[in-house]
Design a protein around this motif. Sequence first.
Motif, PDB file in Angstrom:
ATOM      1  N   GLY A  60       8.842   1.157  31.429  1.00 43.34           N
ATOM      2  CA  GLY A  60       8.883   1.821  32.402  1.00 43.34           C
ATOM      3  C   GLY A  60      10.420   1.898  32.979  1.00 43.34           C
ATOM      4  O   GLY A  60      10.583   2.760  33.929  1.00 43.34           O
ATOM      5  N   LYS A  61      11.417   1.009  32.738  1.00 42.91           N
ATOM      6  CA  LYS A  61      12.625   1.152  33.244  1.00 42.91           C
ATOM      7  C   LYS A  61      13.627   1.596  31.937  1.00 42.91           C
ATOM      8  O   LYS A  61      13.525   1.181  31.143  1.00 42.91           O
ATOM      9  N   SER A  62      14.564   2.377  32.102  1.00 44.54           N
ATOM     10  CA  SER A  62      15.022   3.045  31.395  1.00 44.54           C
ATOM     11  C   SER A  62      16.627   2.120  31.139  1.00 44.54           C
ATOM     12  O   SER A  62      16.982   1.413  32.161  1.00 44.54           O
ATOM     13  N   GLY A  63      17.277   2.444  30.199  1.00 46.60           N
ATOM     14  CA  GLY A  63      18.832   1.873  30.234  1.00 46.60           C
ATOM     15  C   GLY A  63      19.789   2.232  31.358  1.00 46.60           C
ATOM     16  O   GLY A  63      20.373   1.492  31.738  1.00 46.60           O
ATOM     17  N   LEU A  64      19.488   3.377  31.593  1.00 52.28           N
ATOM     18  CA  LEU A  64      20.130   4.151  32.894  1.00 52.28           C
ATOM     19  C   LEU A  64      19.861   3.312  34.083  1.00 52.28           C
ATOM     20  O   LEU A  64      20.603   2.931  35.061  1.00 52.28           O
ATOM     21  N   ASP A  65      18.591   2.906  34.249  1.00 59.72           N
ATOM     22  CA  ASP A  65      18.144   1.903  35.491  1.00 59.72           C
ATOM     23  C   ASP A  65      19.016   0.832  35.395  1.00 59.72           C
ATOM     24  O   ASP A  65      19.441   0.415  36.370  1.00 59.72           O
ATOM     25  N   LEU A  66      18.762  -0.006  34.254  1.00 61.26           N
ATOM     26  CA  LEU A  66      19.814  -1.061  34.139  1.00 61.26           C
ATOM     27  C   LEU A  66      21.071  -0.924  34.482  1.00 61.26           C
ATOM     28  O   LEU A  66      21.784  -1.601  34.995  1.00 61.26           O
ATOM     29  N   LEU A  67      21.800   0.223  33.852  1.00 56.30           N
ATOM     30  CA  LEU A  67      23.123   0.383  33.855  1.00 56.30           C
ATOM     31  C   LEU A  67      23.388   0.358  35.372  1.00 56.30           C
ATOM     32  O   LEU A  67      24.360  -0.255  35.875  1.00 56.30           O
ATOM     33  N   LYS A  68      22.605   1.269  36.255  1.00 54.66           N
ATOM     34  CA  LYS A  68      22.979   1.191  37.680  1.00 54.66           C
ATOM     35  C   LYS A  68      22.937  -0.122  38.513  1.00 54.66           C
ATOM     36  O   LYS A  68      23.738  -0.586  39.344  1.00 54.66           O
ATOM     37  N   GLU A  69      21.784  -1.035  37.793  1.00 61.87           N
ATOM     38  CA  GLU A  69      21.697  -2.255  38.534  1.00 61.87           C
ATOM     39  C   GLU A  69      23.097  -3.183  38.154  1.00 61.87           C
ATOM     40  O   GLU A  69      23.512  -3.922  38.868  1.00 61.87           O
ATOM     41  N   LEU A  70      23.382  -3.167  36.746  1.00 59.77           N
ATOM     42  CA  LEU A  70      24.324  -4.087  36.372  1.00 59.77           C
ATOM     43  C   LEU A  70      25.604  -3.624  37.195  1.00 59.77           C
ATOM     44  O   LEU A  70      26.543  -4.370  37.565  1.00 59.77           O
ATOM     45  N   LYS A  71      25.970  -2.261  37.345  1.00 58.22           N
ATOM     46  CA  LYS A  71      27.199  -1.908  37.974  1.00 58.22           C
ATOM     47  C   LYS A  71      27.111  -2.091  39.504  1.00 58.22           C
ATOM     48  O   LYS A  71      28.326  -2.400  40.002  1.00 58.22           O
ATOM     49  N   ARG A  72      26.175  -2.173  40.094  1.00 59.22           N
ATOM     50  CA  ARG A  72      25.897  -2.413  41.213  1.00 59.22           C
ATOM     51  C   ARG A  72      26.205  -3.922  41.691  1.00 59.22           C
ATOM     52  O   ARG A  72      26.973  -4.264  42.677  1.00 59.22           O
ATOM     53  N   ALA A  73      26.005  -4.619  40.554  1.00 60.42           N
ATOM     54  CA  ALA A  73      26.139  -6.097  40.758  1.00 60.42           C
ATOM     55  C   ALA A  73      27.417  -6.608  40.414  1.00 60.42           C
ATOM     56  O   ALA A  73      27.829  -7.419  41.129  1.00 60.42           O
ATOM     57  N   GLU A  74      27.923  -5.853  39.151  1.00 59.09           N
ATOM     58  CA  GLU A  74      29.508  -6.109  38.929  1.00 59.09           C
ATOM     59  C   GLU A  74      30.152  -4.728  38.736  1.00 59.09           C
ATOM     60  O   GLU A  74      30.165  -4.347  37.527  1.00 59.09           O
ATOM     61  N   PRO A  75      30.802  -4.202  39.464  1.00 60.08           N
ATOM     62  CA  PRO A  75      31.606  -2.746  39.241  1.00 60.08           C
ATOM     63  C   PRO A  75      32.367  -2.635  38.249  1.00 60.08           C
ATOM     64  O   PRO A  75      32.612  -1.700  37.670  1.00 60.08           O
ATOM     65  N   ASP A  76      33.135  -3.877  37.774  1.00 59.00           N
ATOM     66  CA  ASP A  76      34.087  -3.839  36.833  1.00 59.00           C
ATOM     67  C   ASP A  76      33.413  -4.057  35.285  1.00 59.00           C
ATOM     68  O   ASP A  76      34.306  -4.173  34.407  1.00 59.00           O
ATOM     69  N   LEU A  77      32.174  -4.408  35.262  1.00 58.78           N
ATOM     70  CA  LEU A  77      31.554  -4.694  34.162  1.00 58.78           C
ATOM     71  C   LEU A  77      31.832  -3.375  33.173  1.00 58.78           C
ATOM     72  O   LEU A  77      31.617  -2.340  33.521  1.00 58.78           O
ATOM     73  N   VAL A  78      32.295  -3.497  31.815  1.00 62.25           N
ATOM     74  CA  VAL A  78      32.501  -2.585  30.995  1.00 62.25           C
ATOM     75  C   VAL A  78      30.878  -2.388  30.529  1.00 62.25           C
ATOM     76  O   VAL A  78      30.359  -3.470  29.841  1.00 62.25           O
ATOM     77  N   VAL A  79      30.191  -1.202  30.410  1.00 60.49           N
ATOM     78  CA  VAL A  79      29.083  -1.013  29.938  1.00 60.49           C
ATOM     79  C   VAL A  79      28.847   0.145  28.734  1.00 60.49           C
ATOM     80  O   VAL A  79      29.542   1.099  28.947  1.00 60.49           O
ATOM     81  N   ILE A  80      28.460  -0.288  27.562  1.00 60.59           N
ATOM     82  CA  ILE A  80      28.365   0.749  26.761  1.00 60.59           C
ATOM     83  C   ILE A  80      26.910   1.121  26.430  1.00 60.59           C
ATOM     84  O   ILE A  80      26.205   0.099  26.071  1.00 60.59           O
ATOM     85  N   VAL A  81      26.547   2.397  26.567  1.00 62.99           N
ATOM     86  CA  VAL A  81      25.283   2.748  26.269  1.00 62.99           C
ATOM     87  C   VAL A  81      24.990   3.037  24.800  1.00 62.99           C
ATOM     88  O   VAL A  81      25.741   3.794  24.205  1.00 62.99           O
ATOM     89  N   ILE A  82      24.081   2.554  24.151  1.00 62.38           N
ATOM     90  CA  ILE A  82      23.796   2.894  22.732  1.00 62.38           C
ATOM     91  C   ILE A  82      22.197   3.342  22.737  1.00 62.38           C
ATOM     92  O   ILE A  82      21.281   3.210  23.480  1.00 62.38           O
ATOM     93  N   THR A  83      22.172   4.065  21.426  1.00 60.09           N
ATOM     94  CA  THR A  83      20.763   4.741  21.259  1.00 60.09           C
ATOM     95  C   THR A  83      20.750   5.001  19.781  1.00 60.09           C
ATOM     96  O   THR A  83      21.605   5.155  19.197  1.00 60.09           O
ATOM     97  N   ARG A  84      19.476   5.069  19.467  1.00 58.92           N
ATOM     98  CA  ARG A  84      19.241   5.387  17.995  1.00 58.92           C
ATOM     99  C   ARG A  84      18.845   6.872  18.004  1.00 58.92           C
ATOM    100  O   ARG A  84      18.034   7.095  18.457  1.00 58.92           O
ATOM    101  N   SER A  85      19.573   7.657  17.171  1.00 60.50           N
ATOM    102  CA  SER A  85      19.169   8.895  17.011  1.00 60.50           C
ATOM    103  C   SER A  85      17.828   9.261  16.037  1.00 60.50           C
ATOM    104  O   SER A  85      17.628   8.467  15.276  1.00 60.50           O
TER     105      SER A  85
END
Length: 87
Positions: A60-85
Motif C-alpha cells: 500500500g505504500k510506495s517508495g516515494l511515500d517512504l522517501l518523503k518520510e525519510l527526508k522529513r526525518a533526516e533532510p540531509d539523507l542521500v536517497v537513491i530511488v531504484i526500480t527494475r524495468s
Amino acid sequence: MTGPSILIVDDEEGIRHGLENLFRREGFTVHSGSGYEAATMAAARYPLDVALVDIRLKGGKSGLDLLKELKRAEPDLVVIVITRSLP
C-alpha cells in the motif's frame, strides 16, 4: 571503525540480498527491509548516511511515500530511488 551506514529497501529478496552483500564488501554498515514499515523502523533506530529505496513496494505504500518520510526525518539523507524495468 565502521563505514557509512546504508538502508536498502526492496521487496524482492534476491535483489535486496545482492545489494546487502555488495555494500558490506565495500565497508558499509547495512540495514535493510522489504517494505515501508521495516524501513521506517530502521531509519528511526539507526543513523543513516544513504538509503536505496525501491519505487515499488508491496503493502500500500510506495517508495516515494517512504522517501518523503525519510527526508522529513533526516533532510540531509542521500536517497537513491531504484526500480527494475519491466520487459
